[in-house]
Design an enzyme around this catalytic site. Structure first.
Site, mmCIF file in Angstrom:
data_model
loop_
_atom_site.group_PDB
_atom_site.id
_atom_site.type_symbol
_atom_site.label_atom_id
_atom_site.label_comp_id
_atom_site.label_asym_id
_atom_site.label_seq_id
_atom_site.Cartn_x
_atom_site.Cartn_y
_atom_site.Cartn_z
ATOM 1 N N HIS A 1 0.863 -1.180 0.000
ATOM 2 C CA HIS A 1 0.000 0.000 0.000
ATOM 3 C C HIS A 1 0.904 1.237 0.000
ATOM 4 O O HIS A 1 1.121 1.871 1.038
ATOM 5 C CB HIS A 1 -0.948 -0.023 1.198
ATOM 6 C CG HIS A 1 -2.032 -1.042 1.079
ATOM 7 N ND1 HIS A 1 -1.865 -2.365 1.457
ATOM 8 C CD2 HIS A 1 -3.302 -0.952 0.593
ATOM 9 C CE1 HIS A 1 -2.988 -3.029 1.230
ATOM 10 N NE2 HIS A 1 -3.876 -2.200 0.702
ATOM 11 N N GLU B 1 -6.926 -12.126 -2.272
ATOM 12 C CA GLU B 1 -7.580 -11.548 -1.090
ATOM 13 C C GLU B 1 -9.065 -11.864 -1.156
ATOM 14 O O GLU B 1 -9.672 -11.793 -2.220
ATOM 15 C CB GLU B 1 -7.456 -10.016 -1.037
ATOM 16 C CG GLU B 1 -6.181 -9.454 -0.481
ATOM 17 C CD GLU B 1 -6.260 -7.938 -0.360
ATOM 18 O OE1 GLU B 1 -7.318 -7.418 0.070
ATOM 19 O OE2 GLU B 1 -5.276 -7.272 -0.705
ATOM 20 N N GLU C 1 -5.382 -4.543 -7.122
ATOM 21 C CA GLU C 1 -6.746 -3.995 -7.281
ATOM 22 C C GLU C 1 -6.762 -2.766 -8.189
ATOM 23 O O GLU C 1 -7.478 -1.794 -7.943
ATOM 24 C CB GLU C 1 -7.357 -3.690 -5.896
ATOM 25 C CG GLU C 1 -7.541 -4.940 -5.043
ATOM 26 C CD GLU C 1 -8.162 -4.660 -3.679
ATOM 27 O OE1 GLU C 1 -8.548 -3.504 -3.428
ATOM 28 O OE2 GLU C 1 -8.252 -5.594 -2.865
ATOM 29 N N LYS D 1 -13.706 -23.925 10.827
ATOM 30 C CA LYS D 1 -13.000 -25.185 11.067
ATOM 31 C C LYS D 1 -13.450 -26.258 10.089
ATOM 32 O O LYS D 1 -12.634 -27.036 9.565
ATOM 33 C CB LYS D 1 -13.217 -25.654 12.511
ATOM 34 C CG LYS D 1 -12.326 -26.818 12.901
ATOM 35 C CD LYS D 1 -12.412 -27.116 14.383
ATOM 36 C CE LYS D 1 -11.429 -28.216 14.774
ATOM 37 N NZ LYS D 1 -11.488 -28.531 16.220
ATOM 38 N N TRP E 1 -9.943 3.158 -6.316
ATOM 39 C CA TRP E 1 -9.803 3.631 -4.940
ATOM 40 C C TRP E 1 -8.344 3.900 -4.592
ATOM 41 O O TRP E 1 -8.058 4.714 -3.723
ATOM 42 C CB TRP E 1 -10.421 2.647 -3.954
ATOM 43 C CG TRP E 1 -10.180 1.192 -4.249
ATOM 44 C CD1 TRP E 1 -9.159 0.426 -3.801
ATOM 45 C CD2 TRP E 1 -11.005 0.328 -5.045
ATOM 46 N NE1 TRP E 1 -9.271 -0.864 -4.269
ATOM 47 C CE2 TRP E 1 -10.408 -0.951 -5.022
ATOM 48 C CE3 TRP E 1 -12.190 0.508 -5.758
ATOM 49 C CZ2 TRP E 1 -10.950 -2.043 -5.709
ATOM 50 C CZ3 TRP E 1 -12.722 -0.574 -6.435
ATOM 51 C CH2 TRP E 1 -12.113 -1.832 -6.411
#
Length: 415
Positions: A153, A329, A221, A393, A226
């Site tokens: 980032h 992700e 992304e 799980k 954004w």
């Protein structure tokens, strides 16, 4: 694209020997056996032909090979910042291990604080302390046999205050990405950031002095807008040029040879043509990724089917190109005001990662899935004490799911 028939034939003879052990020590697990295949030309002898770096370290070559082979029968499960991000600040083992008893198969890290303008490399500096913590986590993960991946980032090149486009002026948004390209006003600034990234890669070493392999996914992304490197702020050619420069600079100028490079858009692409519209080329990409939160955001079966179709598309491209495919992700964050979705992990996500259950053999080959980090006030991965703990799980115990206990030795080629 290969036909469905060929994919079935390919996968039916691409059998993998994976031994799950009760121990959480990767050293107890067997190495992936090199399977003879008709439609996949990759072997232990020619694997570097399909990698970005033909001079990659032997451990990095092994990671590429084993991730590719792993995808035929297993999906490695991991989390961003798993060793340091806990729901309700309940420190200790990762929340994955609190729930399942086993370490994650994948650890996500970030260069965000490492390359921050406030990191002065002094012991009392918070950003430098985060750098040291990240490095320590990566080394500990590698020692266990866990796969390591880094995102970045990167803050914008003008004030270095934010990586979000909404925090920038219109002029900054229009010029930031172009400015880091060769010849741009901030190109030297970007090179200095890459120098820092390279120094970390070159100082990540195992107990025998070997370089630790890392999956690196810069400018992720990018199909959204954004981030300041998003689609609205650069042309496809500019994006490709920046990605190519990043790889060439790290590999050729800085001598980094322990990295696999991941191409990782968000979930807007549903066809090969659109997915590859900003693709920098096979010589620059090892991992074909996709981030996808939106399709899993309370959309039920409709969202699952959309995600599944995109992952199949991704898998097909990776099969054709002899690359690794990954869900780089994903997640659904549960908070005090956002309750969990029933069977989100064991049904929604697992079905999206796999095929129509009427087929005996998979038509989708995804190597790993990574959940985003937990926080004090919300979680993507439930620890053992929350209401949907059993759902995770169950997901982790599914036939194709792999935590560290069922992960083969990823850093050795089959013998």
């Amino acid at each position: 694209m290969k036909t469905t028939f060929l994919k079935i034939a390919f996968l039916s003879i691409s059998l993998l020997a994976l031994v799950s052990c009760s121990s959480d020590k990767a050293s107890d697990n067997e190495i992936i056996v090199d399977p003879p295949t008709q439609y996949d030309p990759m072997t232990t002898k020619n694997v570097t032909n399909y990698m970005v770096d033909a001079t990659a370290t032997k451990e990095t070559v092994a990671l590429f090979y084993n991730l590719k082979r792993l995808s035929e029968t297993k999906i490695a499960i991991g989390q961003q910042d798993a060793f340091n991000s806990f729901y309700q600040d309940a420190a200790g083992d990762s929340d994955i291990k609190k729930n399942t008893g086993f370490d994650p198969a994948l650890l996500g890290s970030d260069f965000i604080f490492i390359t921050d303008k406030n990191n002065n490399n002094q012991a009392d500096n918070w950003f430098y302390q985060q750098e040291q913590k990240t490095i320590s986590d990566v080394k500990a993960a590698y020692a266990k046999g866990i796969i390591n991946t880094f995102s970045w980032h990167l803050r914008e090149p003008y004030n270095e205050d934010s990586f979000y486009a909404e925090d920038m002026t219109a002029d900054q948004k229009a010029t930031a990405f172009k400015s880091i390209l060769p010849g741009g006003a901030n190109h030297e600034w970007y090179k200095k950031k890459l120098d820092k990234v390279a120094s970390v890669f070159l100082n990540l070493k195992g107990s025998n002095g070997e370089f630790i392999p890392i999956i690196f996914r810069p400018f992720h992304e990018f199909d959204g807008s954004w981030f300041w490197w998003g689609a609205n702020f650069c042309t496809p050619e500019e994006y490709k040029k920046a990605y190519q420069f990043t790889v060439d600079y790290l590999k050729n100028t800085k001598g980094v040879h322990n990295v696999l490079y991941a191409f990782s858009p968000d979930n807007s692409y549903s066809t090969p043509e659109t997915y590859l519209s900003r693709y920098p080329g096979d010589k620059y990409v090892d991992v074909l990724g996709m981030d996808n939160y939106g399709d899993f955001n309370n959309q039920g079966t409709t969202g699952v089917n959309k995600a599944n179709a995109k992952l199949k598309m991704l898998s097909n491209i990776a099969i054709d190109k002899v690359k690794i495919a990954a869900l780089t992700e994903t997640g659904y964050q549960v908070t005090a005001t956002t309750p969990p979705i029933t069977n989100w992990f064991s049904t929604n996500l697992y079905n999206a990662l796999n095929d129509n259950p009427t087929f005996d053999l998979p038509l989708i080959s995804i190597s790993y899935v990574m959940f985003w980090n937990n926080t004090k006030d919300g979680y993507y991965v439930p620890n053992g004490s929350v209401s949907n703990a059993a759902d995770f799980k169950t997901f982790a115990e599914k036939p194709k799911s792999a935590l560290l206990n069922s992960l083969p030795k990823m850093y050795e080629l089959p013998k």
